[in-house]
Design an enzyme around this catalytic site. Sequence first.
Site, short mmCIF file in Angstrom:
data_model
loop_
_atom_site.label_atom_id
_atom_site.label_comp_id
_atom_site.label_asym_id
_atom_site.label_seq_id
_atom_site.Cartn_x
_atom_site.Cartn_y
_atom_site.Cartn_z
N PRO A 433 0.67 -1.53 0.11
CA PRO A 433 0.05 0.23 -0.10
C PRO A 433 1.01 1.34 0.15
CG PRO A 433 -0.80 -1.75 1.66
CD PRO A 433 0.48 -2.36 1.07
N TYR A 592 -1.79 5.51 13.18
CA TYR A 592 -3.11 6.00 12.51
C TYR A 592 -3.76 5.34 13.89
CZ TYR A 592 -0.97 6.93 8.14
OH TYR A 592 -0.08 7.52 7.07
#
Length: 786
Positions: A433, A592
């Site tokens: 990613p 995150y």
Amino acid sequence: MRSTDGTPHKKNHPLRVAIVGGGPGGLCTAALLKRLAPDRQVTVWERNAPEDTFGFGVVLSDETLGGIEHADPEVYGALRRSFVHWDDIDIVHRNIRHTSGGHRFAALGRHRLLEILHERCRSLGVDLRFRTEAPDPARLAETYDLVVAADGVHSGTREAFAHVFRPRITAHRCRYIWLAADFAFDAFRFEIAETEHGVMQLHGYPYSRPSPGHRPSTRPSGPQDHGASTVIVEMREEVWRAAGFDETDESESAERCAKIFSDALGGRPLKSNDSAWTTFRTVVNERWSHGNVVLLGDAAHTAHFSIGSGTKLAVEDALALAACLDEHSSPADALAAYEAERRPVVASTQRAARASLEWFENLSLYVDQPSRRFAFNLLTRSRRVTHDNLRLRDARFTGSVEREFGCPPGTPPMFTPFRMRGLTLRNRVVVSPMDMYSAVDGVPGDFHLVHLGARALGGAGLVMTEMVCVSPEGRITPGCAGLYTGRQTEAWRRITDFVHDRAPGTAIGVQLGHSGRKGSTKPMWEGMDEPLDDGNWPLVAASPLPYRPGSQIPRELSRAQLTDLREQFTAAAVRAARAGFDLLELHCAHGYLLSGFLSPLTNHRTDAYGGSPEKRLRFPLEVFDAVRAAWPGDRPMTVRISATDWAEGGTTADDAVAIARAFAAHGADVIDVSTGQVVADETPEFGRSYQTPFADRIRHEAGVPVIAVGAISSWDDVNSLILAGRTDLCALARPHLYDPHWTLHAAAEQGYEGPGAVWPAPYRAGSRRPRTGRTDAPRPRLGLGS
């Protein structure tokens, strides 16, 4: 100015040189400096007698010997006559011996090496002062033009100027002892002993030839000279204590080690030489020189003996230092050039040595591997020997490992399939990613179609999206893609349809996440992690802690908000299934939102979702369970974690194993193992495939398949990691930015054609590997006339 023999002396070259330490590095430096400028006054202080030495054999590489040959042919000739050469490495694992050839080692007795260097120094007029402590380093620096500190790992010179050199000394987990055997091993030998106390290992290599006509054997055959071998016995500290070695003297330690490894030694005894159990220490210095004082060898840096680099590095330091002093008129410039030249080489060696020593520290993880795979794993432990390199050295051995692994004939390990639930990947390559910051209102557009479509056409088994956000407030930047509207769902469907239609056999996965406290920032190329100038949205996180000074302070999530967030992830998962994704990854890494719950540095909650590791895991597991229930049962789910925060008090490798176990118990099919980016003041240890050891440990301790990421850049690395059993899949990011067809090109470069790498019909004409030009090897570092 002229020297004593009438030859011109090079301006500003140091005339009076003090060398502290009479080991190979110090002696080699002395001989080279005196040979380059005979008028130099070179003095070596050595506290021990000339016949004293510690350890037994010394291993040098072909590269080091080549440097010595060009710098001092006389020393090289003497070494060459004394060397024992061998090509094989024997690995004995559970009474099965595997031999790998083509490794080209050269060794000799340390005592003989010192004799050669003593003789050379005396012939050149070096003042050798044995049994003499060197004067105070500060006094030497005032009296001499140059002071070379070659006084070893416990360098007094380094400590005297520690405020300038700023050393960092790291002790490691194993105890080891240097011993010797009175016979020559047939090869470099690694032998594993699984005892009631734990795993122990023997490292052995010959350094003295048997007498003429002797046939090497590990069994006694008479009174003739059988040569000699170095034997190092090593084990974890806790194994060492459990076995009672902490209470044995030198003689008893040698006797017990000989019994434990009696098969390897053929029943012969081991001898010692002031041998003591010790812990290896890695020495790193922020600076190598201070005024006219310079560090060399173990005083400047150490590298674990399992890659045989201590003497090698010291001798190469000597070659470089002598060359730099010869090339530069100013000693200060010479010392700066020496450090600039050697530091990157040493750093690379220390990274390899660290990987090797950690492999042996964690040896118990690997002993249950099939014997050939175990042997391959050991040989490639430092990442300097690779699959392709080993295949060139010994195609027979490497082929046997591939067959044991299950590679069809002619199929590199990276092109073998891998199954997760109802999804079978045709190869082991993952496009990692990568945030593109190019969506509009969360909608992926033509850029995403081309970006992901190109990499799907490029042959990877699995192509992953960037982090796709579950809400507008969950975006990192205004350009982040989402899955919180129907329009976004249809846009993603366009991309997955293209991948499935035009790149059949390639899977596409979606990574779902929420930015947490790292949101509402500018795109990376405008200022990474910098808050937006305007248009900011409020942030939420596990605790109200800004990512860095100047960042927005997030609100601590309430119970009701946690429920809302869980539902946002669930809704996004339903849309992801509708959009046609083959795999879903839950992003619990890189600081995150979900990662913020896992780390003690970012989760300061006092309710049921903070405090103990189990409580910090609670919300990420609740989200995982909700997503897993909404995601189709035949499609796999992975979880990306940060296996360490690279910061004191943060998530550790032990924590990462527990986190991985928990997600696996809840149904995660694979753990995607990344590291860091959780706190802004992290101190990562970058290097080639530097995150792989964390994946390796999770795979073996948690018993769950893993994806390895982080500076994996070559197909050779991928093959090596897969075949060694350190990972199941390899995710690559930047290589796929450089080359969208990285996987197909890897197949072409290896001459592979098969189901693991299928060229799209329009590209088939480009499947032949292009011709490349010749490259020449670098010239030796220092060349002197005979």
